[in-house]
Design a protein around this motif. Sequence first.
Motif, PDB file in Angstrom:
ATOM      1  N   ALA A  75       0.855  -1.197   0.000  1.00 34.33           N
ATOM      2  CA  ALA A  75       0.000   0.000   0.000  1.00 34.33           C
ATOM      3  C   ALA A  75       0.888   1.245   0.000  1.00 34.33           C
ATOM      4  N   PRO A  76       0.458   2.328  -0.687  1.00 33.16           N
ATOM      5  CA  PRO A  76       1.237   3.560  -0.611  1.00 33.16           C
ATOM      6  C   PRO A  76       1.178   4.146   0.809  1.00 33.16           C
ATOM      7  N   ASN A  77       2.120   5.008   1.149  1.00 33.31           N
ATOM      8  CA  ASN A  77       2.129   5.628   2.480  1.00 33.31           C
ATOM      9  C   ASN A  77       0.942   6.546   2.701  1.00 33.31           C
ATOM     10  N   TYR A  78       0.573   7.254   1.616  1.00 30.66           N
ATOM     11  CA  TYR A  78      -0.543   8.208   1.677  1.00 30.66           C
ATOM     12  C   TYR A  78      -1.579   7.821   0.645  1.00 30.66           C
ATOM     13  N   ILE A  79      -2.829   8.051   0.983  1.00 27.96           N
ATOM     14  CA  ILE A  79      -3.939   7.670   0.092  1.00 27.96           C
ATOM     15  C   ILE A  79      -4.875   8.874  -0.043  1.00 27.96           C
ATOM     16  N   ASP A  80      -5.434   9.042  -1.255  1.00 27.02           N
ATOM     17  CA  ASP A  80      -6.265  10.237  -1.483  1.00 27.02           C
ATOM     18  C   ASP A  80      -7.637  10.164  -0.798  1.00 27.02           C
ATOM     19  N   ALA A  81      -8.294   9.003  -0.920  1.00 27.37           N
ATOM     20  CA  ALA A  81      -9.663   8.938  -0.387  1.00 27.37           C
ATOM     21  C   ALA A  81      -9.950   7.558   0.186  1.00 27.37           C
ATOM     22  N   ALA A  82     -10.780   7.520   1.223  1.00 25.53           N
ATOM     23  CA  ALA A  82     -11.206   6.238   1.796  1.00 25.53           C
ATOM     24  C   ALA A  82     -12.727   6.155   1.730  1.00 25.53           C
ATOM     25  N   VAL A  83     -13.225   4.925   1.593  1.00 18.97           N
ATOM     26  CA  VAL A  83     -14.674   4.709   1.516  1.00 18.97           C
ATOM     27  C   VAL A  83     -15.035   3.560   2.455  1.00 18.97           C
TER      28      VAL A  83
ATOM     29  N   ILE B 175      -9.595  -2.956   0.387  1.00 14.64           N
ATOM     30  CA  ILE B 175      -9.229  -2.921  -1.032  1.00 14.64           C
ATOM     31  C   ILE B 175      -8.505  -1.596  -1.277  1.00 14.64           C
ATOM     32  N   ILE B 176      -7.276  -1.700  -1.755  1.00 19.12           N
ATOM     33  CA  ILE B 176      -6.485  -0.493  -2.001  1.00 19.12           C
ATOM     34  C   ILE B 176      -6.132  -0.472  -3.474  1.00 19.12           C
ATOM     35  N   GLY B 177      -6.409   0.652  -4.139  1.00 23.02           N
ATOM     36  CA  GLY B 177      -6.123   0.710  -5.576  1.00 23.02           C
ATOM     37  C   GLY B 177      -6.422   2.091  -6.117  1.00 23.02           C
ATOM     38  N   ASN B 178      -6.871   2.157  -7.367  1.00 26.32           N
ATOM     39  CA  ASN B 178      -7.090   3.451  -8.019  1.00 26.32           C
ATOM     40  C   ASN B 178      -8.507   3.611  -8.540  1.00 26.32           C
ATOM     41  N   ILE B 179      -8.968   4.841  -8.437  1.00 27.07           N
ATOM     42  CA  ILE B 179     -10.180   5.254  -9.149  1.00 27.07           C
ATOM     43  C   ILE B 179      -9.729   6.479  -9.926  1.00 27.07           C
ATOM     44  N   ASP B 180      -9.782   6.405 -11.235  1.00 29.37           N
ATOM     45  CA  ASP B 180      -9.210   7.459 -12.084  1.00 29.37           C
ATOM     46  C   ASP B 180      -7.778   7.749 -11.619  1.00 29.37           C
TER      47      ASP B 180
ATOM     48  N   GLU C 197     -14.969  -1.607  -8.613  1.00 34.21           N
ATOM     49  CA  GLU C 197     -14.649  -0.427  -9.430  1.00 34.21           C
ATOM     50  C   GLU C 197     -13.188  -0.018  -9.252  1.00 34.21           C
ATOM     51  N   ILE C 198     -12.543  -0.565  -8.245  1.00 37.41           N
ATOM     52  CA  ILE C 198     -11.179  -0.121  -7.922  1.00 37.41           C
ATOM     53  C   ILE C 198     -10.175  -0.848  -8.810  1.00 37.41           C
ATOM     54  N   GLN C 199      -9.363  -0.049  -9.521  1.00 45.14           N
ATOM     55  CA  GLN C 199      -8.389  -0.651 -10.450  1.00 45.14           C
ATOM     56  C   GLN C 199      -7.091  -1.025  -9.724  1.00 45.14           C
ATOM     57  N   ASN C 200      -6.393  -1.986 -10.280  1.00 46.32           N
ATOM     58  CA  ASN C 200      -5.138  -2.511  -9.714  1.00 46.32           C
ATOM     59  C   ASN C 200      -5.277  -2.788  -8.213  1.00 46.32           C
ATOM     60  N   PRO C 201      -6.300  -3.559  -7.836  1.00 46.35           N
ATOM     61  CA  PRO C 201      -6.558  -3.673  -6.389  1.00 46.35           C
ATOM     62  C   PRO C 201      -5.565  -4.555  -5.636  1.00 46.35           C
ATOM     63  N   LEU C 202      -5.226  -4.078  -4.461  1.00 47.27           N
ATOM     64  CA  LEU C 202      -4.534  -4.912  -3.481  1.00 47.27           C
ATOM     65  C   LEU C 202      -5.630  -5.261  -2.470  1.00 47.27           C
ATOM     66  N   ILE C 203      -5.988  -6.539  -2.401  1.00 51.36           N
ATOM     67  CA  ILE C 203      -7.095  -6.932  -1.515  1.00 51.36           C
ATOM     68  C   ILE C 203      -6.513  -7.650  -0.295  1.00 51.36           C
TER      69      ILE C 203
END
Length: 265
Positions: free
Chosen positions: A19-27, A67-72, A39-45
Motif C-alpha cells: 500500500a502507498p504511504n498516503y492515500i487520497d480517499a477512503a470509503v 481494497i487499495i487501488g485506483n479510481i481514475d 470499481e477499484i483498479q489494480n486492487p490490493l485486496i
Amino acid sequence: MSLPEAIHNIHSFLTEKGAPNYIDAAVILGSGLGGFGDEIQNPLIVPYSDIPGFPQSTVEGHSGSLIIGNIDQKTVLAFSGRFHFYEGYGFDKTVLPVQLANAFNVEKLIISNAAGGINLDFKVGDLMVIDSILSPTKELEFPESIDVNKLFSENAATVKEIADSLGIRTQKGSYLYVTGPNYETKAEIHAFRFLGGDAVGMSTAPELIEAARVGTKAVAISLITNAAAGVTDQKLDHAEVKDAADAKKDVFAELVKGIISRQQS
Ligand code: HPA
C-alpha cells in the motif's frame, strides 16, 4: 491528533504489503454496497483476517476486506465490511476504519450505509446525504471543541452539489442512530419521526463523529433500503436491504467516484 499505536502498526503492515504511504480517499461500504470494490483498479485486496489486530466483520453482506487501488487518478482505500456496536465491538473498534484512513492521511472519507426511511417522502432506493445526526439515547460523545453542525452541513452541501452536477437525485436529512441489532418497533419509528429523524440505521454516526475528532474531512450517504417499521405493513428483513442496494449500486458508485475525483476546495 495522535492515533493508537495499533493503528500505526496496521498502517506499517499494509505499506509492507504494497500500500502507498498516503492515500487520497477512503470509503466505508455499507450493507450490500461492497460491490463498489469492483470499481477499484489494480486492487490490493487484504482480508481483515490477515491484518494483525483488526476486528472481523460478522454481518452477512459485508465481505470483510480492505481494497487499495485506483479510481481514475486517485488512490483509494475501501473498507468492504465495517464494525457495529451490535456485533459486540466497543465504540473504539467501530471507529477503527476512520483512524486507519487518518493514518493514511486521506483528503476525504466517504461513509455509506443502508438505512430505513422514516421520512414519508422518501422511497426505497433514495440516496440521502446526511447533514445531521440524532442519537436519542445519547451514547455518542461529540467533540466539544468542534462545531459539528457547521461541519456536517457544509460537507453535506458539497456532496449535494456534486450529485446535482452529475444529475443524481439525492435527499438530504438527519440520520437517527440506534445501536441495534433488532429493527425498531413501529412506535419507535413514529416517535423518531417526531424527533426529526429522516432515516434510521445502526452505523455511521460513531464514524462520522470520530472523523470530526481526528480532523478527517468526511461525508456520509445513506441508501434507503426499506421503509422503516410501521411505514408499510411489510416485515423488515436483511434480504430486502440487499436487494435495494443491488438495484442502486451503479448510481451509488457514480456518486462516490464523483466525490473522489472532485478537487479539494
Ligand atoms: N432500521 C435500522 N437499521 C437499518 C434499517 C432499519 O430499518 N434498514 C437498514 N438498516
